[in-house]
Scaffold this motif. Sequence first.
Motif, PDB file in Angstrom:
ATOM      1  N   GLN A 154       0.834  -1.191   0.000  1.00 13.49           N
ATOM      2  CA  GLN A 154       0.000   0.000   0.000  1.00 13.49           C
ATOM      3  C   GLN A 154       0.872   1.244   0.000  1.00 13.49           C
ATOM      4  OE1 GLN A 154      -2.281  -0.262   3.431  1.00 13.49           O
ATOM      5  NE2 GLN A 154      -3.280   1.689   3.208  1.00 13.49           N
ATOM      6  N   ALA A 155       1.925   1.229   0.853  1.00 13.28           N
ATOM      7  CA  ALA A 155       2.811   2.389   0.921  1.00 13.28           C
ATOM      8  C   ALA A 155       3.533   2.591  -0.400  1.00 13.28           C
ATOM      9  CB  ALA A 155       3.824   2.202   2.047  1.00 13.28           C
ATOM     10  N   GLY A 156       3.998   1.491  -1.015  1.00  9.07           N
ATOM     11  CA  GLY A 156       4.728   1.611  -2.267  1.00  9.07           C
ATOM     12  C   GLY A 156       3.856   2.163  -3.377  1.00  9.07           C
ATOM     13  N   LEU A 157       2.594   1.703  -3.453  1.00  6.94           N
ATOM     14  CA  LEU A 157       1.714   2.198  -4.512  1.00  6.94           C
ATOM     15  C   LEU A 157       1.409   3.676  -4.307  1.00  6.94           C
ATOM     16  CD1 LEU A 157      -0.757  -0.723  -5.002  1.00  6.94           C
ATOM     17  CD2 LEU A 157       0.968   0.080  -6.539  1.00  6.94           C
ATOM     18  N   PHE A 158       1.226   4.085  -3.048  1.00  8.10           N
ATOM     19  CA  PHE A 158       0.940   5.496  -2.796  1.00  8.10           C
ATOM     20  C   PHE A 158       2.153   6.345  -3.182  1.00  8.10           C
ATOM     21  CE2 PHE A 158      -1.648   8.707  -1.664  1.00  8.10           C
ATOM     22  CZ  PHE A 158      -1.394   9.380  -0.489  1.00  8.10           C
ATOM     23  N   GLN A 159       3.362   5.820  -2.886  1.00  4.37           N
ATOM     24  CA  GLN A 159       4.567   6.552  -3.262  1.00  4.37           C
ATOM     25  C   GLN A 159       4.649   6.684  -4.775  1.00  4.37           C
ATOM     26  OE1 GLN A 159       6.899   7.978  -1.446  1.00  4.37           O
ATOM     27  NE2 GLN A 159       8.371   8.385  -3.065  1.00  4.37           N
ATOM     28  N   LEU A 160       4.254   5.636  -5.513  1.00  8.31           N
ATOM     29  CA  LEU A 160       4.283   5.690  -6.974  1.00  8.31           C
ATOM     30  C   LEU A 160       3.353   6.781  -7.490  1.00  8.31           C
ATOM     31  CD1 LEU A 160       5.219   4.345  -9.587  1.00  8.31           C
ATOM     32  CD2 LEU A 160       3.231   2.914  -9.447  1.00  8.31           C
ATOM     33  N   VAL A 197       3.265  11.866   3.566  1.00  8.51           N
ATOM     34  CA  VAL A 197       2.432  10.747   4.018  1.00  8.51           C
ATOM     35  C   VAL A 197       3.006   9.432   3.528  1.00  8.51           C
ATOM     36  CG1 VAL A 197       0.127   9.799   3.974  1.00  8.51           C
ATOM     37  CG2 VAL A 197       0.433  12.241   3.978  1.00  8.51           C
ATOM     38  N   SER A 198       3.393   9.383   2.231  1.00  8.05           N
ATOM     39  CA  SER A 198       3.851   8.095   1.720  1.00  8.05           C
ATOM     40  C   SER A 198       5.203   7.720   2.302  1.00  8.05           C
ATOM     41  CB  SER A 198       3.893   8.107   0.195  1.00  8.05           C
ATOM     42  OG  SER A 198       4.643   9.170  -0.264  1.00  8.05           O
TER      43      SER A 198
END
Lengths: 483, 250, 120
Positions: free
Chosen positions: A317-323, A383-384
């Motif tokens: 979830q964190a990685g996708l938000f960072q993307l 946030v990410s």
Amino acid sequence: MNPSLLIALPLLISFTIPLFAKLHKKFPNILVLISTLINVLITISLFNTVMSEPLVVKLGNWNIPYGINLYVDKLALISLIIISVLTFLIAIFNLRNIGELNQSKFNTMFLLAFAGINGIILTGDIFNLFVFIEIAAIATYVLATMKRKDSYQAAFKYIVMGSIASVFLLMAIAFTYSSIGSLNMAVIAKSAGQLNPSLLRVITLLLLVGIGIEAELFPMNLWVPEVYSKSYVGVTALFSGVLSVAGIYAMLRIYFTIFGNSGLYIYLTIIGAITLILGELIAYQQNNIKKMLAYSSIAQMGLVITVISLNSVETMQAGLFQLLNHSILKVLLFISAGFMTYAVGSNKIKDLAGLGKKMPIAGLGFSIGSLGIMGIPFLNGFVSKMMILQNTLGLEKYFITGLILLATLIEIAYYIKVVQTLYFKENILKVKQLFPCLIPVSILSLTAFYLGVFPQSVINILNQVSSQLLDNSNYIISILGGI
Amino acid sequence: MRFRDYLSLFLVIILGFIIFQAFDGTIDNGLNIKQFGEVNLSERTSIHYINKDVNNESTQIIYNESKNPESGSANYVTSIIANYRALDTLGEITVLFIAAAGLAFVLGDHNKNNAFASDASFIVKIGVKILFPLLFLLGIYIIIHGHLTPGGGFQGGAVIATAILLKFLAYKDYKLNHTGLTILESFAGISFLIIGLIGLYTDGSFLTNFLANGTIGTLFSAGVIPIIYILIGIKVGAELSGIISNLINA
Amino acid sequence: MAFLNQWAYIGGSIILILIGLFGVLTRRNLIKIVVSIGIMDTGVNLLLVSLGYINGGLAPILTATNPTNNLNFVDPLPQALVLTAIVIGVAILALALSIVIKIYENNNTLQIDELRGLKL
């Protein structure tokens, strides 16, 4: 609205651009704007249907494993929304007068690359994935040569690497078809557990090389700095904000949905970590702003792959938000940098001195983008980054957490250097005036603030997306209808 | 330099070992790449393409007798390309369009001096005068009979482009009308997409076959497949000729 | 003989791909690099087609001599895939060659040692 219109309409309009190019100089640009706007509207209209259950579209009315099918679920929908909106804003940015550029050819290639990228996200069949990757790749090969003079050598390096990657991708498809017997992603996912383990290792390695070139991972990203720095800024924004999202999406489909749980994630983590550290270290030494942003893009892609390959719901979830955040912020950075470099006519950082006061909108856009990537509170990057650090600490991967912190420190150093040059040094070169870049910069900055202050709605959707990705039975059941 | 050659040789040999590891097929370990020639077709999806029973019940398919089967072409490869997996064909003609347009952009139609210094000899010119219409006719035959014999749009388009290459070889100043070629290409591409969209609005999904299928083996059969192939043939012929003309005149 | 029969096509095509890769990595002349890419394309197309062969099979077309569908046909799907792959390979080669022509016009050399932007 049928999702196949998302591919068909841009193709149709791009075939008509060469016919009408003679009418008016800005006509191709207007057609591109209309087409991307139609795509944004169709994507938004699919929102409610897809949120309840995934949408499977049979092409040509042939039954599912024997024909080609399109598949839209929440991950695909989010990627489509990001891609369509970002391409629309880049198309607005392209309206400014570029002088010697051949508008008809540029806009045709731009729209065809956009159609190819939509196809990568929508398709449900691996050979179709190969064809759409080739469409996007060849359109970007032509876009990379548009600046003439120096750009030919950079484009040649890109073409050679792209051809090697496409050969490896075809080898992987050949091995998969011969052992499993079908080209449909759901059928392969169902039978992937029964494959011989050494065959599975070879196929995933070949696929890593084949798709890693679009996702800009370590040995395959040697083309990135040259091509990014020697092409037009509109093209570079498309590469770093849109093409990389499609590359990471293809890697997610292959490594998590089709060949999930194969125990090969350790290779992805190693490659991601190497990309991250090398990207940041080399970015620190650059004094050409486009190369600095290019190496920063490479490093961010490495960060996303490292975080995603840790194989748990929170890190995914964190990685996708960072993307997502990276795409928004990078496009903002490239657009602002494009205005500033065009105004002074040079790419070096020291020549951009004092532009923060002469061109307030572009300077503000660049500053917000830099603050976002550094991870300052109230912006989406904060946030990410916090989610990533919390989750890697929670999984007790201390080495990776330390690496990410080190990378963030280096980023802060070189971005602060540029912002300082913009605002606190004196201007010594002449500045040409342009018409304002208000619309894309303002929309992107406002989105960055909004996601930084109210991220909850997006994070909830990403949570459902991540749990679906890690357990691919939902994918198989919604396409093949029960085991 | 020599160090880099040895390093590349080492890397390629290691890659070869890794790839050949995929073939160590012990049966107990699961699915494997099949041995050359020992493929059981009923385990693959192609068995349904051959029996033409993807959507319906299976019936016996007989040449020149079965009326209105699921896909009316006698050539199985054509039915896969233009009927079952038509989206791949759409992607392929897009790739060719991008390559032709990109080439025209990069080489910039200079119309400088040609690659040859003078016309070819008298025998070549007379030979080309005889061969050109025959080759053109052969190309058109291959395109139109794509659903009955091996061949189709791509192969026929390449033959037509070869015929035009012969003209370039014989005459030093032969030029093509690039505007006409652009109009032909765009028209063929737009028509293909419009056929797909008509399928969307009459049958509910993109790229369906909406014409009647006829008897297998006759010329007017297989619904929309011959029309698609004629459009593809025009497009490929025009694009390859444009590529040849740009490369010679660069 | 049985070994050659079984490995000639599949093993040979993989060796072609590796030879092409070696050529791309070590040759200094731009045209030789483009030719090596062509060799790699040929190798992978041969690999795809040879994975569909059935011993004693017929060409997948219904004709007057093979009129029914329960004869032993060869797999038609890899042949359709290879048609697409050949066309895509040709398109990439044409683009690469046009860029080589432009590099030669601008720099008057085809060796990658003398071209600044192409150092690995």
